[in-house]
Design an enzyme around this catalytic site. Structure first.
Site, short mmCIF file in Angstrom:
data_model
loop_
_atom_site.label_atom_id
_atom_site.label_comp_id
_atom_site.label_asym_id
_atom_site.label_seq_id
_atom_site.Cartn_x
_atom_site.Cartn_y
_atom_site.Cartn_z
N TYR A 64 23.82 41.87 31.17
CA TYR A 64 25.41 41.37 31.21
C TYR A 64 25.95 42.14 30.04
O TYR A 64 27.01 42.50 30.22
CB TYR A 64 25.26 39.93 31.04
CG TYR A 64 26.54 39.27 31.22
CD1 TYR A 64 27.09 39.27 32.72
CD2 TYR A 64 27.25 38.50 30.51
CE1 TYR A 64 28.45 38.79 32.89
CE2 TYR A 64 28.47 37.80 30.71
CZ TYR A 64 28.94 37.84 31.88
OH TYR A 64 30.21 37.45 32.00
N LYS A 109 32.86 38.12 26.59
CA LYS A 109 32.96 36.61 26.86
C LYS A 109 32.71 35.85 25.60
O LYS A 109 33.43 34.92 25.44
CB LYS A 109 31.47 36.16 28.16
CG LYS A 109 31.90 36.64 29.45
CD LYS A 109 33.27 36.15 30.10
CE LYS A 109 33.37 36.31 31.42
NZ LYS A 109 34.71 36.04 31.98
O1 0WE Z 1 31.23 37.87 34.77
C1 0WE Z 1 30.51 38.09 35.76
C2 0WE Z 1 30.75 39.51 36.36
C3 0WE Z 1 31.71 40.46 35.87
C4 0WE Z 1 31.90 41.63 36.21
C5 0WE Z 1 31.10 42.21 37.43
C6 0WE Z 1 31.25 43.64 37.65
C7 0WE Z 1 30.60 44.14 38.88
C8 0WE Z 1 31.09 45.21 39.32
C9 0WE Z 1 32.55 42.61 35.40
N1 0WE Z 1 32.53 44.17 35.71
C10 0WE Z 1 32.04 44.26 36.95
N2 0WE Z 1 32.21 45.86 37.15
C11 0WE Z 1 31.68 46.15 38.35
O2 0WE Z 1 32.11 47.41 38.61
N3 0WE Z 1 29.47 37.22 35.95
C12 0WE Z 1 29.16 36.01 35.21
C13 0WE Z 1 28.70 37.63 37.25
C14 0WE Z 1 27.57 38.40 36.73
O3 0WE Z 1 27.68 39.60 36.70
C15 0WE Z 1 26.50 39.82 35.80
C16 0WE Z 1 25.61 38.97 35.83
C17 0WE Z 1 26.20 37.78 36.41
C18 0WE Z 1 25.75 36.55 36.23
C19 0WE Z 1 26.01 41.33 35.54
C20 0WE Z 1 24.75 41.45 34.94
C21 0WE Z 1 23.91 40.26 34.81
C22 0WE Z 1 24.25 39.17 35.36
#
Ligand code: 0WE
Length: 277
Positions: free
Chosen positions: A167, A174
């Site tokens: 993350y 966050k």
């Molecule tokens: O906040 C999120 C995801 C936010 C996010 C996702 C992406 C994927 C594609 C932000 N930027 C990008 N950029 C991209 O190119 N989450 C809470 C979901 C999430 O994302 C993760 C998680 C979880 C859970 C990423 C790594 C590890 C766990």
């Protein structure tokens, strides 16, 4: 006596009857923002939507139309002129705003793999600008329209407070977002504008697609979370309806976990069944 007609759509009753809200961050029908919008509509709210780019416009327009919305405008949250244009449009359309839903995050894919220590200055700035500063900018633009008070929700994740594999810079963004929620709550409290975070457990959305380890997280949740299941966008929509409504009139600045209780546990309970073992 025949009971009055009731429909699951917008009604004169409902927790959000008569309220007008802007939803930023619908990508498709699986989006957390869409779960919130759908429930807000069911609770009687009038909704406005934004989209980012042509691809998402084609997804958002029909969804917005399905909840009777006719305010659907482009918004790249890194562009102050576009923010101004959206809120000028809302001023013209409604003259007032009651709630704002912020469900926007982005980090470069390369920064959601490997080591946080390798995060570039530019990657850090991108993640913090889109995922955190955008809340401050939107709250500032919303404030003058929230003349009868209001409620603002931003989406966050447990990776803000606990180091979570991959993350990385999003966890840092966050953490800054959660701090921003508290500072905005203090600034806007005197205007009866409340600011909340919803910390959702993992859900298969576009933002989660291609995230390595997602499958593992979705498997561990039911094994460890007190409620023994993953959460849904409907769970998020229900909590959002409460936070956007007058039911939560006495609460602001908090982070509300919609994670089946995962965050209050230290480890899996040894007596609890798992799929394997
Ligand atoms: O906040 C999120 C995801 C936010 C996010 C996702 C992406 C994927 C594609 C932000 N930027 C990008 N950029 C991209 O190119 N989450 C809470 C979901 C999430 O994302 C993760 C998680 C979880 C859970 C990423 C790594 C590890 C766990």
């Amino acid at each position: 006596m025949t009971p009055p007609e009731s429909s699951p759509g917008a009604t004169s009753k409902g927790l959000l009857a008569g309220k007008r809200g802007l939803v930023v961050g619908v990508a498709n029908k699986r989006s957390l923002a869409w779960g919130i919008a759908r429930r807000a509509h069911e609770e009687g709210a009038d909704l406005a939507f934004t989209f980012q780019g042509d691809a998402l416009e084609r997804r958002v327009r029909p969804l917005a139309g399905s909840v009777g919305s006719t305010f659907i405008e482009p918004l790249d949250v890194t562009d102050d002129d576009q923010i101004d244009a959206v809120f000028a449009g809302l001023q013209e359309r409604w003259g007032r705003l009651d709630f704002l839903v912020h469900s926007v995050a982005f980090a470069n894919r390369e920064d959601l793999l490997g080591r946080t220590v390798d995060t570039s200055r530019a990657g850090f700035a991108t993640a913090l600008d889109i995922s955190c500063y955008s809340l401050i900018a939107l709250a500032r633009a919303a404030e003058p329209l929230m003349t009868e008070g209001g409620s603002i929700i931003a989406m966050t994740y447990y990776g803000a407070t606990k180091a979570t594999p991959n993350y990385n810079v999003m966890g840092i963004a966050k953490a800054a977002l959660e701090a921003s929620i508290r500072y905005l709550a203090v600034d806007l409290g005197p205007k009866n504008i409340r600011v909340h975070g919803i910390s959702a457990g993992p859900v298969r959305t576009l933002a989660a697609s291609g995230v390595s380890g997602m499958r593992g997280m979705l498997k561990v949740m039911p094994e460890r979370a007190p409620l023994g299941r993953n959460i849904t966008v409907d769970d998020v929509g229900a909590t959002a309806a409460y936070l956007l409504s007058d039911l939560s009139a006495g609460t602001t600045g908090g982070i509300h976990f919609v994670d089946a209780g995962f965050n209050i546990t230290a480890m899996r309970h040894p007596d609890r069944d798992t799929a394997s073992s």
